[in-house]
Design an enzyme around this catalytic site. Structure first.
Site, PDB file in Angstrom:
ATOM      1  N   VAL A  11       0.832  -1.205   0.000  1.00 51.30           N
ATOM      2  CA  VAL A  11       0.000   0.000   0.000  1.00 51.30           C
ATOM      3  C   VAL A  11       0.867   1.255   0.000  1.00 51.30           C
ATOM      4  O   VAL A  11       0.699   2.135  -0.851  1.00 51.30           O
ATOM      5  CB  VAL A  11      -0.953  -0.025   1.222  1.00 51.30           C
ATOM      6  CG1 VAL A  11      -1.616   1.328   1.434  1.00 51.30           C
ATOM      7  CG2 VAL A  11      -1.999  -1.111   1.030  1.00 51.30           C
ATOM      8  N   ASP A  29      10.230   3.422   6.341  1.00 50.50           N
ATOM      9  CA  ASP A  29       9.957   2.018   6.659  1.00 50.50           C
ATOM     10  C   ASP A  29      10.945   1.559   7.730  1.00 50.50           C
ATOM     11  O   ASP A  29      12.131   1.910   7.688  1.00 50.50           O
ATOM     12  CB  ASP A  29      10.082   1.135   5.412  1.00 50.50           C
ATOM     13  CG  ASP A  29       9.312  -0.166   5.563  1.00 50.50           C
ATOM     14  OD1 ASP A  29       8.269  -0.330   4.905  1.00 50.50           O
ATOM     15  OD2 ASP A  29       9.744  -1.025   6.384  1.00 50.50           O
ATOM     16  N   THR A  83      -1.871  -4.536   9.559  1.00 52.77           N
ATOM     17  CA  THR A  83      -2.858  -4.722  10.635  1.00 52.77           C
ATOM     18  C   THR A  83      -3.251  -6.206  10.613  1.00 52.77           C
ATOM     19  O   THR A  83      -4.324  -6.559  10.109  1.00 52.77           O
ATOM     20  CB  THR A  83      -4.098  -3.821  10.436  1.00 52.77           C
ATOM     21  OG1 THR A  83      -4.482  -3.864   9.056  1.00 52.77           O
ATOM     22  CG2 THR A  83      -3.826  -2.400  10.853  1.00 52.77           C
ATOM     23  N   CYS A 257      -5.999  -9.282   3.336  1.00 49.85           N
ATOM     24  CA  CYS A 257      -7.304  -8.633   3.535  1.00 49.85           C
ATOM     25  C   CYS A 257      -8.441  -9.588   3.875  1.00 49.85           C
ATOM     26  O   CYS A 257      -9.005  -9.525   4.970  1.00 49.85           O
ATOM     27  CB  CYS A 257      -7.659  -7.836   2.290  1.00 49.85           C
ATOM     28  SG  CYS A 257      -6.518  -6.476   2.010  1.00 49.85           S
ATOM     29  N   ARG A 325       1.187 -14.399   2.218  1.00 43.20           N
ATOM     30  CA  ARG A 325       0.562 -14.172   3.522  1.00 43.20           C
ATOM     31  C   ARG A 325      -0.809 -14.848   3.595  1.00 43.20           C
ATOM     32  O   ARG A 325      -1.634 -14.678   2.708  1.00 43.20           O
ATOM     33  CB  ARG A 325       0.399 -12.666   3.784  1.00 43.20           C
ATOM     34  CG  ARG A 325       1.722 -12.000   4.114  1.00 43.20           C
ATOM     35  CD  ARG A 325       1.551 -10.524   4.293  1.00 43.20           C
ATOM     36  NE  ARG A 325       1.125  -9.862   3.078  1.00 43.20           N
ATOM     37  CZ  ARG A 325       0.970  -8.552   2.966  1.00 43.20           C
ATOM     38  NH1 ARG A 325       1.182  -7.774   3.997  1.00 43.20           N
ATOM     39  NH2 ARG A 325       0.600  -8.019   1.828  1.00 43.20           N
TER      40      ARG A 325
HETATM   41  N1  NAD Z   1      -1.943  -5.429   0.283  1.00 43.10           N
HETATM   42  C1  NAD Z   1      -3.166  -5.121  -0.048  1.00 43.10           C
HETATM   43  O1  NAD Z   1      -3.662  -5.573  -1.044  1.00 43.10           O
HETATM   44  C2  NAD Z   1      -3.992  -4.168   0.785  1.00 43.10           C
HETATM   45  C3  NAD Z   1      -5.135  -3.609   0.199  1.00 43.10           C
HETATM   46  C4  NAD Z   1      -5.881  -2.729   0.943  1.00 43.10           C
HETATM   47  C5  NAD Z   1      -5.516  -2.434   2.252  1.00 43.10           C
HETATM   48  N2  NAD Z   1      -4.416  -3.010   2.801  1.00 43.10           N
HETATM   49  C6  NAD Z   1      -4.067  -2.637   4.180  1.00 43.10           C
HETATM   50  O2  NAD Z   1      -2.975  -1.722   4.151  1.00 43.10           O
HETATM   51  C7  NAD Z   1      -2.136  -1.919   5.290  1.00 43.10           C
HETATM   52  C8  NAD Z   1      -0.713  -2.190   4.847  1.00 43.10           C
HETATM   53  O3  NAD Z   1      -0.701  -3.397   4.108  1.00 43.10           O
HETATM   54  P1  NAD Z   1       0.444  -3.783   3.094  1.00 43.10           P
HETATM   55  O4  NAD Z   1      -0.094  -4.885   2.257  1.00 43.10           O
HETATM   56  O5  NAD Z   1       0.989  -2.564   2.455  1.00 43.10           O
HETATM   57  O6  NAD Z   1       1.548  -4.374   4.101  1.00 43.10           O
HETATM   58  P2  NAD Z   1       3.067  -4.757   3.751  1.00 43.10           P
HETATM   59  O7  NAD Z   1       3.450  -5.789   4.724  1.00 43.10           O
HETATM   60  O8  NAD Z   1       3.223  -5.005   2.288  1.00 43.10           O
HETATM   61  O9  NAD Z   1       3.849  -3.416   4.068  1.00 43.10           O
HETATM   62  C9  NAD Z   1       3.915  -2.857   5.321  1.00 43.10           C
HETATM   63  C10 NAD Z   1       5.261  -2.185   5.484  1.00 43.10           C
HETATM   64  O10 NAD Z   1       5.238  -1.507   6.728  1.00 43.10           O
HETATM   65  C11 NAD Z   1       6.511  -1.638   7.316  1.00 43.10           C
HETATM   66  N3  NAD Z   1       6.350  -1.372   8.734  1.00 43.10           N
HETATM   67  C12 NAD Z   1       5.848  -2.174   9.700  1.00 43.10           C
HETATM   68  N4  NAD Z   1       5.808  -1.515  10.864  1.00 43.10           N
HETATM   69  C13 NAD Z   1       6.321  -0.290  10.627  1.00 43.10           C
HETATM   70  C14 NAD Z   1       6.535   0.849  11.431  1.00 43.10           C
HETATM   71  N5  NAD Z   1       6.210   0.860  12.723  1.00 43.10           N
HETATM   72  N6  NAD Z   1       7.082   1.944  10.863  1.00 43.10           N
HETATM   73  C15 NAD Z   1       7.397   1.947   9.556  1.00 43.10           C
HETATM   74  N7  NAD Z   1       7.211   0.907   8.744  1.00 43.10           N
HETATM   75  C16 NAD Z   1       6.657  -0.195   9.268  1.00 43.10           C
HETATM   76  C17 NAD Z   1       6.962  -3.035   6.950  1.00 43.10           C
HETATM   77  O11 NAD Z   1       8.368  -3.161   7.035  1.00 43.10           O
HETATM   78  C18 NAD Z   1       6.436  -3.166   5.526  1.00 43.10           C
HETATM   79  O12 NAD Z   1       7.401  -2.781   4.574  1.00 43.10           O
HETATM   80  C19 NAD Z   1      -2.770  -3.049   6.091  1.00 43.10           C
HETATM   81  O13 NAD Z   1      -3.622  -2.511   7.047  1.00 43.10           O
HETATM   82  C20 NAD Z   1      -3.585  -3.786   5.038  1.00 43.10           C
HETATM   83  O14 NAD Z   1      -4.672  -4.481   5.599  1.00 43.10           O
HETATM   84  C21 NAD Z   1      -3.631  -3.852   2.090  1.00 43.10           C
END
Ligand code: NAD
Length: 401
Positions: A11, A29, A83, A257, A325
């Site tokens: 995201v 990050d 999350t 998700c 995941r």
């Molecule tokens: N992947 C999807 O398709 C998708 C779609 C819609 C919503 N979301 C939501 O978006 C959010 C993020 O998901 P994602 O898929 O991008 O996750 P991801 O795991 O791909 O990326 C998250 C990033 O955050 C970093 N991170 C973790 N804790 C941190 C912190 N305290 N400070 C800075 N960086 C930190 C991690 O190192 C990682 O690179 C989640 O809530 C998810 O449910 C995801």
């Protein structure tokens, strides 16, 4: 305007790549490997090209960092951190809390904080705002908003620009600032009356999918018991031009998700004394699908597959992504191993997972197709074992379906 995006995963990096065309973007990050890779112009996310990251870096529009002080003078902060669920399958806000700590400890001026991480209604108002305030040395009143992310990794027809985006601020000013921010790179912005409505809408969208996937997974079992084709029946039902939406059976649901978000909704519902019956049952049906598939494979082999070599084909949670995941393949492999079968897996998109490497697509007694990437030939799948069980409906000629 300086925009800092906390979390550079699916995201956060996607948003960064769009926002950096209009703003100066810092991608923060906590994972230093990701940061150093990004600063070398290498994207780790399908859908965000390395060449684009490299160009944005060269144009001084984007930079990744793990240093909290680099976000100090931001105007806008976007939170895009995981999350997940805890081991007991309950909402886990640890990463949001850590992100709030980074924001609270480092921000010096008034900012707009937008949450894009998926969470239950009330997260921005009752968790993010007080947590940032707790970690802030100053008494500056920041603005807070939510704009839940709807990105679908690997999808090319809908993206940040043409997917309608919900948003709401805790104040009128926050809503207006949020609208201004996204309007540069999103065509259709939909304001709702409160952050709680936006947060709930995101959860309900994915709950709708989870429940319908569970329904079709249950129907697949009914169709098999009745000796009719689930796919032909679904195609027949889908000829109705209204009131029906086609979902297809699978080995279960995966990704960040669908298996996770509905549990956030169920948890907050139950905390407020409201039922979450459908959500809980749908979750169970989807989780049990892997056991059902293994039972079918065993039944087709006279009640035992002990000692047989079984190849699980496709372990990513969906086609054409490397994301494992919550993948249904994990439970399929576990249940297959419980039968005494010798299990390996093939996935040339994932390549390496859980300390194991992808095995060649050949030479097995049994193959179970969990995910079919578009670059994998069905004929090669059929040739890799004398018996192939297809959970995707995309391998014509498979003996088990
Ligand atoms: N992947 C999807 O398709 C998708 C779609 C819609 C919503 N979301 C939501 O978006 C959010 C993020 O998901 P994602 O898929 O991008 O996750 P991801 O795991 O791909 O990326 C998250 C990033 O955050 C970093 N991170 C973790 N804790 C941190 C912190 N305290 N400070 C800075 N960086 C930190 C991690 O190192 C990682 O690179 C989640 O809530 C998810 O449910 C995801």
């Amino acid at each position: 305007m300086k925009v800092s995006i906390i979390g550079q995963g699916y995201v956060g990096l996607t948003i960064a790549s769009f926002a950096a065309e209009f703003y100066s973007v810092i991608g923060f990050d906590s994972n230093e490997d990701i940061v150093s890779q990004l600063n070398r112009g290498i994207s780790h996310i399908e859908g965000v090209k390395s060449s684009q990251i490299k160009r944005l870096i060269d144009q001084n529009r984007y930079r990744a960092t793990s240093k909290g002080s680099d976000i100090a003078d931001s105007d806008i902060l976007v939170i895009a951190v995981p999350t997940p669920l805890t081991e007991n399958r309950e909402p886990d806000l640890r990463f949001i809390e850590a992100a709030c700590k980074t924001v609270g400890e480092n921000i010096k001026n008034k900012v707009l904080v937008i949450n894009e991480s998926t969470s239950f209604p009330g997260t921005v108002r009752n968790f993010i705002k007080p947590t940032i305030e707790k970690f802030s040395a100053s008494v500056i009143k920041h603005e807070y908003a939510i704009s839940p992310e709807r990105v679908d990794p690997g999808r090319t027809d809908f993206n940040q620009k043409n997917t309608p985006r919900l948003y709401a601020g805790l104040t009128k000013e926050a809503s207006e600032l949020t609208r201004d921010f996204y309007s540069k790179f999103c065509d259709n912005l939909v304001e709702v009356s409160s952050p709680e409505v936006a947060e709930a809408a995101k959860l309900f969208e994915n709950t709708f999918r989870q429940v319908n996937i569970a329904l079709v997974n249950e129907f697949a079992q009914i169709a098999h018991a009745l000796g009719i084709s689930v796919y032909e029946t679904l195609d027949a039902a889908n000829t109705k031009p209204y009131g029906f939406m086609k979902f297809t059976p699978s080995a279960g649901v995966g990704g960040h998700c669908i298996p996770v978000d509905p549990t956030y909704l169920a948890a907050i519902a139950e905390e407020h004394g409201a039922p979450a019956t459908f959500i809980r049952i749908a979750n169970e049906v989807n989780l049990e699908m892997s056991r059902y598939i293994v039972k079918r494979v065993v039944a087709d082999h006279g009640g035992s597959i002990k000692g047989k070599s079984v190849l699980v084909v496709g372990v990513a949670y969906k086609p054409d992504v490397a994301d494992v995941r919550e993948t249904a393949a994990e439970l399929v492999i576990k249940h297959l191993r419980d039968t005494g079968a010798v299990v390996s897996w093939h996935d040339d998109v994932v390549q390496e997972w859980g300390g194991e490497k992808s095995s060649p697509l050949q030479g097995a007694d049994i193959a179970v197709v969990v995910t079919k990437h578009s670059n994998v030939d069905s004929k090669k799948m059929l040739a890799c074992a004398p018996y192939v069980f297809d959970t995707t409906g995309k391998v014509p000629g498979a003996k088990g379906l």
